[in-house]
Design an enzyme around this catalytic site. Structure first.
Site, PDB file in Angstrom:
ATOM      1  N   GLU A  88       4.395  11.207 -19.492  1.00 12.96           N
ATOM      2  CA  GLU A  88       4.910  12.713 -18.886  1.00 12.96           C
ATOM      3  C   GLU A  88       3.861  13.836 -19.773  1.00 12.96           C
ATOM      4  OE1 GLU A  88       9.494  12.232 -18.569  1.00 12.96           O
ATOM      5  OE2 GLU A  88       8.571  10.773 -20.053  1.00 12.96           O
ATOM      6  N   SER A 107      11.055   9.719 -16.053  1.00 10.27           N
ATOM      7  CA  SER A 107      10.330  10.346 -14.903  1.00 10.27           C
ATOM      8  C   SER A 107      10.297   9.018 -13.980  1.00 10.27           C
ATOM      9  CB  SER A 107       8.699  10.693 -15.320  1.00 10.27           C
ATOM     10  OG  SER A 107       8.925  11.829 -16.025  1.00 10.27           O
ATOM     11  N   TYR A 138       8.097  14.973  -8.926  1.00 11.55           N
ATOM     12  CA  TYR A 138       6.827  15.772  -9.327  1.00 11.55           C
ATOM     13  C   TYR A 138       5.846  16.012  -8.230  1.00 11.55           C
ATOM     14  CZ  TYR A 138       8.978  14.651 -13.957  1.00 11.55           C
ATOM     15  OH  TYR A 138       9.852  14.568 -14.764  1.00 11.55           O
ATOM     16  N   ARG A 179      20.093  17.214 -21.738  1.00 10.64           N
ATOM     17  CA  ARG A 179      20.753  17.188 -20.332  1.00 10.64           C
ATOM     18  C   ARG A 179      21.448  15.889 -20.281  1.00 10.64           C
ATOM     19  NH1 ARG A 179      16.711  16.892 -16.573  1.00 10.64           N
ATOM     20  NH2 ARG A 179      17.342  14.935 -16.097  1.00 10.64           N
ATOM     21  N   ASP A 204      23.154  13.335 -17.424  1.00 12.04           N
ATOM     22  CA  ASP A 204      22.959  13.197 -15.932  1.00 12.04           C
ATOM     23  C   ASP A 204      24.368  11.979 -15.596  1.00 12.04           C
ATOM     24  OD1 ASP A 204      20.799  14.541 -16.294  1.00 12.04           O
ATOM     25  OD2 ASP A 204      19.577  13.101 -15.800  1.00 12.04           O
ATOM     26  N   GLU A 221      22.497   8.916 -17.909  1.00 14.33           N
ATOM     27  CA  GLU A 221      21.442   8.939 -18.974  1.00 14.33           C
ATOM     28  C   GLU A 221      21.641  10.213 -19.694  1.00 14.33           C
ATOM     29  OE1 GLU A 221      17.281   8.922 -18.716  1.00 14.33           O
ATOM     30  OE2 GLU A 221      17.648  10.229 -16.605  1.00 14.33           O
ATOM     31  N   ASN A 259      19.059  13.114 -21.596  1.00 12.67           N
ATOM     32  CA  ASN A 259      17.524  13.370 -21.714  1.00 12.67           C
ATOM     33  C   ASN A 259      17.356  14.483 -22.839  1.00 12.67           C
ATOM     34  OD1 ASN A 259      16.099  12.234 -19.321  1.00 12.67           O
ATOM     35  ND2 ASN A 259      17.816  13.090 -18.309  1.00 12.67           N
ATOM     36  N   GLY A 287      13.137  18.757 -18.719  1.00  9.46           N
ATOM     37  CA  GLY A 287      12.107  19.420 -18.220  1.00  9.46           C
ATOM     38  C   GLY A 287      12.545  20.787 -18.550  1.00  9.46           C
TER      39      GLY A 287
HETATM   40  N1  LIG Z   1      22.635   2.637 -10.869  1.00 12.70           N
HETATM   41  C1  LIG Z   1      21.949   3.496 -10.183  1.00 12.70           C
HETATM   42  N2  LIG Z   1      22.511   3.833  -8.863  1.00 12.70           N
HETATM   43  C2  LIG Z   1      21.832   4.476  -7.955  1.00 12.70           C
HETATM   44  N3  LIG Z   1      20.462   5.288  -8.123  1.00 12.70           N
HETATM   45  C3  LIG Z   1      20.035   5.106  -9.449  1.00 12.70           C
HETATM   46  C4  LIG Z   1      20.563   4.250 -10.275  1.00 12.70           C
HETATM   47  N4  LIG Z   1      19.983   4.518 -11.786  1.00 12.70           N
HETATM   48  C5  LIG Z   1      19.073   5.518 -11.451  1.00 12.70           C
HETATM   49  N5  LIG Z   1      19.009   5.580 -10.028  1.00 12.70           N
HETATM   50  C6  LIG Z   1      18.009   6.588  -9.181  1.00 12.70           C
HETATM   51  O1  LIG Z   1      16.757   6.535 -10.172  1.00 12.70           O
HETATM   52  C7  LIG Z   1      16.390   7.716 -10.768  1.00 12.70           C
HETATM   53  C8  LIG Z   1      15.688   7.495 -11.971  1.00 12.70           C
HETATM   54  O2  LIG Z   1      16.717   6.638 -12.955  1.00 12.70           O
HETATM   55  P1  LIG Z   1      17.134   7.240 -14.368  1.00 12.70           P
HETATM   56  O3  LIG Z   1      17.983   6.308 -14.798  1.00 12.70           O
HETATM   57  O4  LIG Z   1      17.620   8.544 -14.329  1.00 12.70           O
HETATM   58  O5  LIG Z   1      15.554   7.172 -15.022  1.00 12.70           O
HETATM   59  P2  LIG Z   1      14.804   8.215 -15.717  1.00 12.70           P
HETATM   60  O6  LIG Z   1      14.848   8.379 -17.096  1.00 12.70           O
HETATM   61  O7  LIG Z   1      13.291   7.921 -15.337  1.00 12.70           O
HETATM   62  O8  LIG Z   1      15.109   9.704 -15.187  1.00 12.70           O
HETATM   63  C9  LIG Z   1      17.870   8.553 -10.978  1.00 12.70           C
HETATM   64  O9  LIG Z   1      17.683   9.995 -10.720  1.00 12.70           O
HETATM   65  C10 LIG Z   1      18.572   7.987  -9.647  1.00 12.70           C
HETATM   66  O10 LIG Z   1      17.932   8.830  -8.516  1.00 12.70           O
HETATM   67 MG   LIG Z   2      16.747  10.506 -14.930  1.00 12.43          MG
END
Ligand SMILES: Nc1ncnc2c1ncn2[C@@H]1O[C@H](COP(=O)(O)OP(=O)(O)O)[C@@H](O)[C@H]1O
Ligand SMILES: [Mg+2]
Length: 374
Positions: A20, A186, A257, A296, A298, A312, A314, A318
């Site tokens: 990143e 990301s 991105y 942040r 989420d 998660e 963060n 960003g």
């Molecule tokens: N359990 C889930 N069900 C549905 N979509 C998911 C799930 N986990 C992740 N996603 C999708 O994948 C994206 C990236 O996952 P995330 O866990 O937020 O990882 P990162 O740390 O890379 O942002 C999320 O923003 C969402 O759109």
């Molecule tokens: Mg995420």
């Protein structure tokens, strides 16, 4: 808010040995241009892709000179030194770490700053490390009774030994599942897996990026709700909610991105009651991973049922002016530069509180008891 007698020497550390890197350059450029130069002597420190530290004169994206430096990790006089001569280039009062991902968001950089005795903004070593590890944060949230999706994790060593067991655990959760490297961001290495035949490929893909993999239930139809949180571990402030509407099937790297078509809705359109509930969950999630400073948080919201799950945290979100984190504060009444001031104040506050702790322990000398003396 800060009223020092001289300018505060603020090192903004960005770039980094992480996937990143470029995102961090954008975050740093926005931050550096918003910092009040009457108050701060801003020291832009670029960590390049090889891990070298460079003091920049321009800020990311502009031309300027770049001078290699090293950090002297001596708490008596932390400073940036010329690596050739060992001479001090400039001292540092406080650091704003803005590196996303590996080595910047995971506690490594925070550990270096602790060694140097420097105040720094954001989460400490523990909060950063847990915030980076999608499995550990889930474990802590589970323990705190907070809502998370059904999940399990395993390592690169487990996978070849227990393929059948892992496949049946995934089936038990029920497809679609999401397969993720435990320590990354990301959306790199993340796959949505519709059925058992795609599972092996997704696991191998995640294992390219980390030795630990998380498999979790896919939540669909999905709304992604995010909160900005700031403050001390015990008393966080939570912003209004925001919503990400991804341009792709999920919020993957391209949606984040590349295509620029994902939308951020600030504030999110949510019923007041749900907003309140999520804000409370965000505060509890923050506390249970020992977060501090800013982060942040989420959520995954299943649109059809209204069920919510923590996704998660963060710890270096960003930070461009149009990123979710500053936008959420703006919507909550705090400007971008006020926000930065608050984060610096919090950095000094933690440092002061910790510097009062005793680092010495005198072993109490006990007089030998009579019985032993005999
Ligand atoms: N359990 C889930 N069900 C549905 N979509 C998911 C799930 N986990 C992740 N996603 C999708 O994948 C994206 C990236 O996952 P995330 O866990 O937020 O990882 P990162 O740390 O890379 O942002 C999320 O923003 C969402 O759109
Ligand atoms: Mg995420």
């Amino acid at each position: 808010m800060l009223s020092p007698k001289r300018k505060i020497k603020l090192a903004v550390i960005f770039g980094g040995r992480s996937g990143e890197h470029e995102v961090s350059l954008c975050s740093a450029a926005s931050v550096i241009s918003a910092l009040d130069t009457r108050q701060y002597q801003v020291l832009p420190v670029l960590i390049d892709k090889h891990g070298g530290w460079n003091l920049e004169t321009g800020f990311p994206g502009t031309s300027g000179t770049s001078q290699p430096v090293v950090l002297r990790p001596d708490p008596r006089k932390p400073a940036l030194l010329d690596p050739k001569t060992g001479r001090q280039v400039v001292g540092i009062d406080v650091v704003l770490p803005l590196i996303h991902g590996t080595y910047g968001e995971d506690g490594c950089l925070q550990g270096v700053l602790e060694m140097a005795g420097l105040p720094y903004a954001g989460c400490g070593v523990l909060g950063s490390a847990v915030g980076m590890d999608k499995a550990l944060q889930k474990q802590l949230w589970q323990e705190a009774g907070l809502p998370i999706v059904p999940w399990f994790s395993f390592t690169d060593l487990d996978w070849p030994l227990n393929k059948k067991g892992i496949q049946s655990q995934a089936a038990k959760i029920g497809y679609p599942v999401f397969v993720k490297p435990a320590n990354l961001g990301s959306s790199v290495g993340i796959s949505r897996v519709a059925g058992p035949r795609q599972l092996t490929r997704a696991i191998n893909e995640a294992l390219r990026y980390d030795t630990k993999v998380v498999i979790e239930k896919g939540i669909e139809p999905l709304r992604e709700i995010e909160f900005a949180v700031m403050g001390t571990t015990a008393s966080p402030e939570v912003s209004l909610p925001g919503e990400v509407v991804a341009s792709n099937a999920f919020y993957d790297y391209a949606a984040k991105y590349v295509d620029g078509e994902s939308e951020l809705h600030v504030p999110a359109m949510l019923p007041v009651k749900l907003t309140d509930r999520l804000a409370k969950l965000a505060a509890a999630a923050w506390q249970s991973v020992d977060a501090y400073g800013f982060a942040r948080i989420d959520f995954l919201l299943q649109a059809s049922t209204g069920k919510v799950y923590l996704n998660e945290i963060n710890t270096v979100p960003g930070f461009t002016e149009i990123s979710m984190f500053p936008q959420l504060w703006q919507a909550s009444g705090l400007s971008y530069s006020e926000l930065l001031d608050r984060l610096i104040v919090l950095a000094f506050a933690r440092h002061e509180r910790r510097s009062r702790l005793s680092r010495e322990f005198a072993i109490p000398t006990k007089k030998p008891s009579k019985r032993r003396a005999r």
